[in-house]
Design a protein around this motif. Structure first.
Motif, PDB file in Angstrom:
ATOM      1  N   VAL A 181       0.839  -1.184   0.000  1.00 36.77           N
ATOM      2  CA  VAL A 181       0.000   0.000   0.000  1.00 36.77           C
ATOM      3  C   VAL A 181       0.883   1.248   0.000  1.00 36.77           C
ATOM      4  CG1 VAL A 181      -1.733   1.321   1.292  1.00 36.77           C
ATOM      5  CG2 VAL A 181      -1.838  -1.192   1.244  1.00 36.77           C
ATOM      6  N   VAL A 182       0.566   2.188  -0.888  1.00 38.65           N
ATOM      7  CA  VAL A 182       1.171   3.515  -0.866  1.00 38.65           C
ATOM      8  C   VAL A 182       0.012   4.504  -0.827  1.00 38.65           C
ATOM      9  CG1 VAL A 182       2.731   5.167  -1.962  1.00 38.65           C
ATOM     10  CG2 VAL A 182       3.136   2.709  -2.224  1.00 38.65           C
ATOM     11  N   ALA A 183       0.003   5.382   0.196  1.00 40.95           N
ATOM     12  CA  ALA A 183      -1.125   6.274   0.425  1.00 40.95           C
ATOM     13  C   ALA A 183      -0.628   7.698   0.671  1.00 40.95           C
ATOM     14  CB  ALA A 183      -1.938   5.789   1.628  1.00 40.95           C
ATOM     15  N   PRO A 184      -1.497   8.671   0.417  1.00 40.29           N
ATOM     16  CA  PRO A 184      -1.118  10.059   0.705  1.00 40.29           C
ATOM     17  C   PRO A 184      -1.155  10.339   2.204  1.00 40.29           C
ATOM     18  CG  PRO A 184      -3.390   9.961  -0.064  1.00 40.29           C
ATOM     19  CD  PRO A 184      -2.838   8.570  -0.167  1.00 40.29           C
ATOM     20  N   VAL A 185      -0.328  11.253   2.633  1.00 41.37           N
ATOM     21  CA  VAL A 185      -0.304  11.673   4.032  1.00 41.37           C
ATOM     22  C   VAL A 185      -1.029  13.010   4.143  1.00 41.37           C
ATOM     23  CG1 VAL A 185       1.167  12.372   5.969  1.00 41.37           C
ATOM     24  CG2 VAL A 185       1.856  10.467   4.492  1.00 41.37           C
ATOM     25  N   GLY A 186      -2.032  13.052   5.032  1.00 40.04           N
ATOM     26  CA  GLY A 186      -2.728  14.306   5.272  1.00 40.04           C
ATOM     27  C   GLY A 186      -3.803  14.645   4.270  1.00 40.04           C
ATOM     28  N   ALA A 187      -4.217  13.699   3.427  1.00 38.75           N
ATOM     29  CA  ALA A 187      -5.279  13.963   2.447  1.00 38.75           C
ATOM     30  C   ALA A 187      -6.626  13.828   3.140  1.00 38.75           C
ATOM     31  CB  ALA A 187      -5.178  13.014   1.270  1.00 38.75           C
ATOM     32  N   ALA A 188      -7.407  14.905   3.151  1.00 39.90           N
ATOM     33  CA  ALA A 188      -8.696  14.897   3.829  1.00 39.90           C
ATOM     34  C   ALA A 188      -9.747  14.200   2.983  1.00 39.90           C
ATOM     35  CB  ALA A 188      -9.129  16.331   4.123  1.00 39.90           C
ATOM     36  N   GLY A 189     -10.801  13.739   3.648  1.00 38.40           N
ATOM     37  CA  GLY A 189     -11.925  13.145   2.943  1.00 38.40           C
ATOM     38  C   GLY A 189     -11.653  11.731   2.467  1.00 38.40           C
ATOM     39  N   ARG A 190     -12.617  11.205   1.736  1.00 36.17           N
ATOM     40  CA  ARG A 190     -12.501   9.846   1.212  1.00 36.17           C
ATOM     41  C   ARG A 190     -11.823   9.886  -0.153  1.00 36.17           C
ATOM     42  NH1 ARG A 190     -15.378   6.024   4.043  1.00 36.17           N
ATOM     43  NH2 ARG A 190     -16.765   6.868   5.645  1.00 36.17           N
ATOM     44  N   ARG A 191     -10.799   9.070  -0.306  1.00 36.75           N
ATOM     45  CA  ARG A 191      -9.966   9.110  -1.498  1.00 36.75           C
ATOM     46  C   ARG A 191     -10.238   7.911  -2.383  1.00 36.75           C
ATOM     47  NH1 ARG A 191      -8.656  14.191  -0.784  1.00 36.75           N
ATOM     48  NH2 ARG A 191      -7.316  13.893  -2.606  1.00 36.75           N
ATOM     49  N   GLY A 192     -10.125   8.125  -3.694  1.00 37.15           N
ATOM     50  CA  GLY A 192     -10.258   7.016  -4.632  1.00 37.15           C
ATOM     51  C   GLY A 192      -9.166   5.982  -4.436  1.00 37.15           C
ATOM     52  N   VAL A 193      -9.466   4.749  -4.782  1.00 36.51           N
ATOM     53  CA  VAL A 193      -8.551   3.620  -4.568  1.00 36.51           C
ATOM     54  C   VAL A 193      -8.116   3.061  -5.923  1.00 36.51           C
ATOM     55  CG1 VAL A 193      -8.307   1.304  -3.585  1.00 36.51           C
ATOM     56  CG2 VAL A 193      -9.638   3.059  -2.364  1.00 36.51           C
ATOM     57  N   VAL A 194      -6.826   2.803  -6.085  1.00 36.34           N
ATOM     58  CA  VAL A 194      -6.293   2.205  -7.308  1.00 36.34           C
ATOM     59  C   VAL A 194      -5.590   0.904  -6.934  1.00 36.34           C
ATOM     60  CG1 VAL A 194      -4.808   2.491  -9.314  1.00 36.34           C
ATOM     61  CG2 VAL A 194      -5.980   4.478  -8.346  1.00 36.34           C
ATOM     62  N   LEU A 195      -6.028  -0.204  -7.525  1.00 37.47           N
ATOM     63  CA  LEU A 195      -5.448  -1.529  -7.254  1.00 37.47           C
ATOM     64  C   LEU A 195      -4.672  -2.001  -8.477  1.00 37.47           C
ATOM     65  CD1 LEU A 195      -6.983  -4.590  -5.530  1.00 37.47           C
ATOM     66  CD2 LEU A 195      -6.135  -4.841  -7.872  1.00 37.47           C
ATOM     67  N   PHE A 196      -3.437  -2.469  -8.255  1.00 30.08           N
ATOM     68  CA  PHE A 196      -2.573  -3.003  -9.318  1.00 30.08           C
ATOM     69  C   PHE A 196      -2.495  -4.520  -9.186  1.00 30.08           C
ATOM     70  CE2 PHE A 196      -1.276   1.348  -8.964  1.00 30.08           C
ATOM     71  CZ  PHE A 196      -0.759   1.727 -10.190  1.00 30.08           C
ATOM     72  N   LEU A 197      -2.531  -5.208 -10.329  1.00 28.79           N
ATOM     73  CA  LEU A 197      -2.364  -6.661 -10.374  1.00 28.79           C
ATOM     74  C   LEU A 197      -1.371  -7.008 -11.472  1.00 28.79           C
ATOM     75  CD1 LEU A 197      -3.180  -9.582  -9.594  1.00 28.79           C
ATOM     76  CD2 LEU A 197      -5.015  -9.410 -11.285  1.00 28.79           C
ATOM     77  N   HIS A 198      -0.274  -7.649 -11.089  1.00 29.66           N
ATOM     78  CA  HIS A 198       0.740  -8.034 -12.077  1.00 29.66           C
ATOM     79  C   HIS A 198       0.282  -9.247 -12.874  1.00 29.66           C
ATOM     80  CE1 HIS A 198       2.183 -11.590  -9.792  1.00 29.66           C
ATOM     81  NE2 HIS A 198       1.966 -10.862  -8.705  1.00 29.66           N
TER      82      HIS A 198
END
Length: 915
Positions: A181-198
């Motif tokens: 998981v890599v996520a933003p720090v301090g981003a307010a509200g609900r954020r979109g999710v991106v999933l990667f599959l090799h």
């Protein structure tokens, strides 16, 4: 039956049934050949009355990759083999010799006849030789104002989680639940999710060595290849822009999907959905996982999920979208498919999709992912999802993933492009990208899709809608795009009987992407292959796409097309045009003649180029866009004219759309159309003597519109394929398919595989999840049991001990029962010795050499086979002539009746010596 064994049976039946049988026709019977078996370079061809069975037994490991090995004769693909007892086998309805056959994967010859460069590229004279002048494609000149790959304002944090492994149906070993998981720090509200599959890559490697395997679990001393860490660059970029990202590991599927008939697509979809369920738990502040996941609670917008799938991972995430259910706690709102496979030929209705096609793909070299875009046209009423095809010149298959890139990967890695001296795709070719440049392109278009599909921003949309524009972050890379869906109105489509007329010095004709009996094949006209009209590697239920071949021999030659509907509020005309290899660049203008008789001549914003020869890339359709002046109105009496500005040229026109900027909300999605999923195995009961049976396929979904589906019914006994198109009415809950065959009194089961193989493809207002299954038409006859009327047998030397083993009723297949020598029931008896038996027979049925030891200690094992439709067979133990001993000797045999039941006591044999 074991699911993995069933997959092999289905595959074998599919290979027999679908190669060489045109849609809607039964496979024709060739002239009666003399039975013959011959071999060369590990390839064996057995011919019989109905054709040839081609078998290849690899002498070394098959290359680990996402493409499947295929058999070719010259530049013609004859089919994809299926696993069969350590080999790969394919049935075709033609007579072949081993010397004719080549085994090819990812553009490389693995065995058999060597192919020319042109044949390997499947493009005849369209492939560039080393003596040719290779055309260079100019870069798009206009640069997008706001670069989607510019890092955002957020710092990022990362963590890796490992949850308990999960069991996926049909896979013996559990599959890991691991993600980064890599996520933003301090981003307010609900954020979109991106999933990667090799995609499908090696699973295990030896640290400090060069050994790589595709086993699962990894053997002792081996480490798992961290393919899921290969998208960290893209994850960090997206996280800096405010998205929460996760890349998941699928080594457990890669190591076990070799016997899946769908090459692991369903398994990957299940894995994706399990991880999204974990994130849904975390979004609600519950569920297991590392302490770091608690920071995500309340910050995940699970209704704004985008998936990114690489190679077989691309088909996997598409299948995950197709599996959507009304009760899901997440919504897949968009997807990016990177160099994807498309073995199943299915479309996720209503899902915005971007497909990245690397021009120098040395693995999925036919660029079959193009069909995710093409097959979406007209698939469902109200499906306005934007679907974009992005052709990346100079990109290979592997370098989008840093863990598949030499010098960056933890495990051994390589450039998948197999010919380093190739003038188009070799490492020194002018437009070949470095790994860093390639990942920059991937990052730009993945970020553009995330911004467009998951937010209200329109700043990156022009990269995806066919506008001739580029992102500065993509550097020197030449990237071409075309799109379907969005705010587009279809005006001319080659596959729906277009109306056109040609002037002097011009010709126009409809051609088929591959032979289907309705038109001549485009591929043979100019020796150019195209990902748009690939029938794919299985070739099931093909619907041949069409093109209009337009040719001219003078300037100002014209071909006029009549649009099928009014133009509406379009701002542009978008023409998808294939430019086959030719000496000079063909150019044309577009003349629009309105209903009042007025005409306007329009010059394209960017003309299509001759693309350099690559496996199939030279036949990719470029977007030719012209801007419409205000006030232009097209009616049914109007025309769209191609007017040549070069002295000669040839192009293939796929379609013409009126387009406008912006996206349109789809009123159709995977939940609003009919849904079919064929079970892997279905048992249909039939009465004795019944002349037909009915297969009932469940239909689910909330469709309010009439839909349709195409089904292929394959009879493995003779290879005949019946293709039927079926209508699905609103509210309909099943499709009934008639299976015509007379059944007799014999009991039947599934041990010899299906009586029929059924494949399905959604054609309109429908989706198909499981697209292949087997059908066993089981007779109503009762399951028989085993009987031995006389369990005692006697013989003299030179004779055989004989027992008659019976079934209480016939079975439609051979029934084999194992027989083993067991200790004598009476300890005072003397046991028959191994040397008392015929030497040759004893050598085949004893664990060791015949000796004075009793046969039970010597491991005597044999079998009795009751032929199909018979009810008895003789079990015989042959005794040597001239055996001399005092008194009698005995043998006790245990008969394995576990399959069909029946209480049979030990079989007792008595041998009396004359001496």
């Amino acid at each position: 039956m074991n699911v993995r064994r069933w997959s092999l049976v289905l595959g074998a039946a599919l290979a027999v049934g679908l190669v060489g049988a045109p849609a809607g026709q039964a496979a024709s019977e060739p002239p009666e050949p003399a039975p013959h078996v011959s071999s060369a370079d590990g390839i064996t061809v057995a011919t019989d009355a109905l054709g040839s069975t081609v078998t290849w037994k690899p002498r070394t490991d098959v290359p680990m990759g996402d493409a499947r090995p295929e058999f070719r004769v010259g530049d013609q693909r004859i089919g994809v083999p299926v696993p069969s007892e350590g080999a790969l086998a394919l049935r075709v309805d033609r007579r072949l010799r081993p010397a004719q056959v080549s085994v090819v994967s990812g553009g490389r010859v693995l065995a058999g006849a060597k192919l020319t460069i042109a044949e390997l590229k499947a493009g005849g004279s369209g492939g560039a030789s080393r003596a040719d002048t290779v055309p260079t494609v100019p870069a798009v000149s206009r640069v997008l104002d706001r670069d989607p790959a510019k890092p955002g304002r957020y710092r990022t944090s990362a963590f890796t989680y490992a949850l308990p492994s999960v069991h996926i149906p049909g896979y013996p070993a559990a599959v890991e639940m691991r993600g980064h998981v890599v996520a933003p720090v301090g981003a307010a509200g609900r954020r979109g999710v991106v999933l990667f599959l090799h995609g499908r890559h090696g699973t295990c490697y030896s640290p400090g060595g060069d050994e790589v395997s595709i086993d699962w679990p990894c053997a002792g001393g081996m480490k798992a290849i961290p393919s899921y860490l290969g998208y960290t660059q893209q994850q960090k970029l997206l996280a800096s822009q405010g998205f929460v990202t996760v890349s998941i590991s699928a080594n457990g599927i890669n190591g076990q999907d070799d016997m899946d008939i769908d090459s692991g697509a369903a398994a990957r979809a299940v894995l994706v959905r399990k991880h999204l369920d974990v994130f849904a738990d975390w979004a609600a502040g519950k569920g297991a996982g590392p302490a770091a996941r608690s920071a995500l609670a309340g910050h995940l917008n699970m209704r704004k999920v985008m998936t990114v799938g690489h190679s077989r991972g691309g088909e996997g995430v598409d299948r995950a979208a197709i599996k959507a259910r009304a009760g899901d706690r997440f919504t897949i709102a968009g997807q990016v498919l990177v160099a994807p496979t498309d073995f199943g030929q299915q479309v996720a209705v209503g899902i915005p999709t971007t497909v990245l096609l690397p021009y120098c793909d040395g693995d999925v070299s036919d660029l079959q992912g193009q069909l995710f875009v093409d097959q979406s046209a007209g698939r469902a009423t109200g499906d306005r999802a934007l679907r974009t095809s992005v052709l990346v010149m100079g990109a290979n298959h592997n370098y989008f993933n840093s863990q598949w890139t030499p010098s960056l990967a933890a495990a051994p890695a390589q450039d998948d492009w197999w010919d380093d001296e190739d003038p188009v795709c070799g490492s020194g070719a002018p437009q070949r990208l470095t790994a860093k440049q390639q990942r920059a392109v991937g990052s730009a278009y993945i970020a553009a899709a995330a911004r467009t599909y998951l937010t209200s921003s329109t700043t990156a949309r022009a990269l995806l809608d066919g506008t001739p524009v580029r992102a500065a972050s993509a550097g020197k890379a030449v990237v071409l795009t075309h799109a379907l869906g969005g705010r587009r109105t279809g005006l001319v489509r080659a596959d729906v009987s277009p109306h056109f007329r040609a002037s002097a010095h011009a010709t126009a004709s409809v051609c088929a992407g591959f032979v289907d009996g309705s038109a001549r094949p485009c591929a043979r006209d100019d020796s150019v292959q195209s990902p748009h009209w690939s029938p794919l590697q299985w070739g099931w239920l093909p619907v041949a796409p069409h093109a209009v071949k337009v040719a001219w021999t003078a300037k100002a030659a014209r071909v006029a097309f009549t649009p099928t509907r009014p133009l509406g509020s379009a701002r542009y005309l978008d023409l998808r045009v294939i430019v086959p290899p030719q000496k000079s660049r063909p150019t044309f203008q577009v003349v629009v003649r309105d209903a009042e008789g007025g005409s306007t001549t329009l010059t394209p914003q960017r003309s299509a180029s001759v693309l350099p020869g690559a496996p199939t890339g030279a036949g990719w359709a470029q977007n030719v866009r012209v801007r419409l002046p205000k006030g232009v109105v097209l009616a049914p009496s109007s025309s769209i004219v191609l007017r040549s500005t070069s002295s000669r040229g040839v192009v293939y026109l796929l379609d013409v759309y009126g387009s406008a900027p912006g996206l349109v909300r789809s009123t159709a999605n995977v939940l609003t159309v009919a849904r079919l999923s064929l079970p892997a195995a279905t048992v249909v009961p039939v009465a004795v003597g019944q002349q037909s049976a009915t297969l009932r396929i469940p239909v689910r979904g909330a469709s309010e519109r009439t839909g349709s589906v195409r089904l292929g019914i394959i009879d493995p006994q003779n290879g005949e394929t019946t293709v039927v198109d079926r209508v699905i009415r609103p509210g309909q809950t099943s499709l009934d398919v008639r299976l015509a065959r007379a059944w007799d009194d014999a009991y039947s089961d599934s041990e010899d595989g299906p009586d029929y193989v059924v494949v399905a493809n959604a054609t309109h207002n429908s989706v198909v999840d499981g697209y292949i299954g087997g059908v066993v038409a089981r007779s109503a006859a009762e399951r028989p049991h085993v009987v031995v009327d006389d369990v005692e047998a006697s013989a003299s030397p030179g004779q055989g001990l004989r027992w008659v083993v019976k079934l209480s009723g016939p079975v439609s297949r051979d029934v084999e029962m194992t027989v083993r020598a067991i200790p004598l029931p009476d300890p005072t008896w003397t046991e028959l010795a191994g040397r008392d038996l015929l030497p040759g027979w004893a050598a085949d049925h004893l664990a060791g050499a015949p000796s004075a030891a009793g046969v039970s200690a010597a491991g005597l094992t044999t079998s009795v086979v009751i032929p199909a439709y018979a009810t008895s067979a003789v079990l015989e133990i042959p005794v040597r002539a001239g055996v001399s001993f005092t008194g009698v000797r005995h043998v006790a045999l245990g008969l394995d009746t576990s399959e069909f039941g029946g209480v049979v006591p030990p079989l007792i044999g008595t041998v009396t010596s004359a001496g």
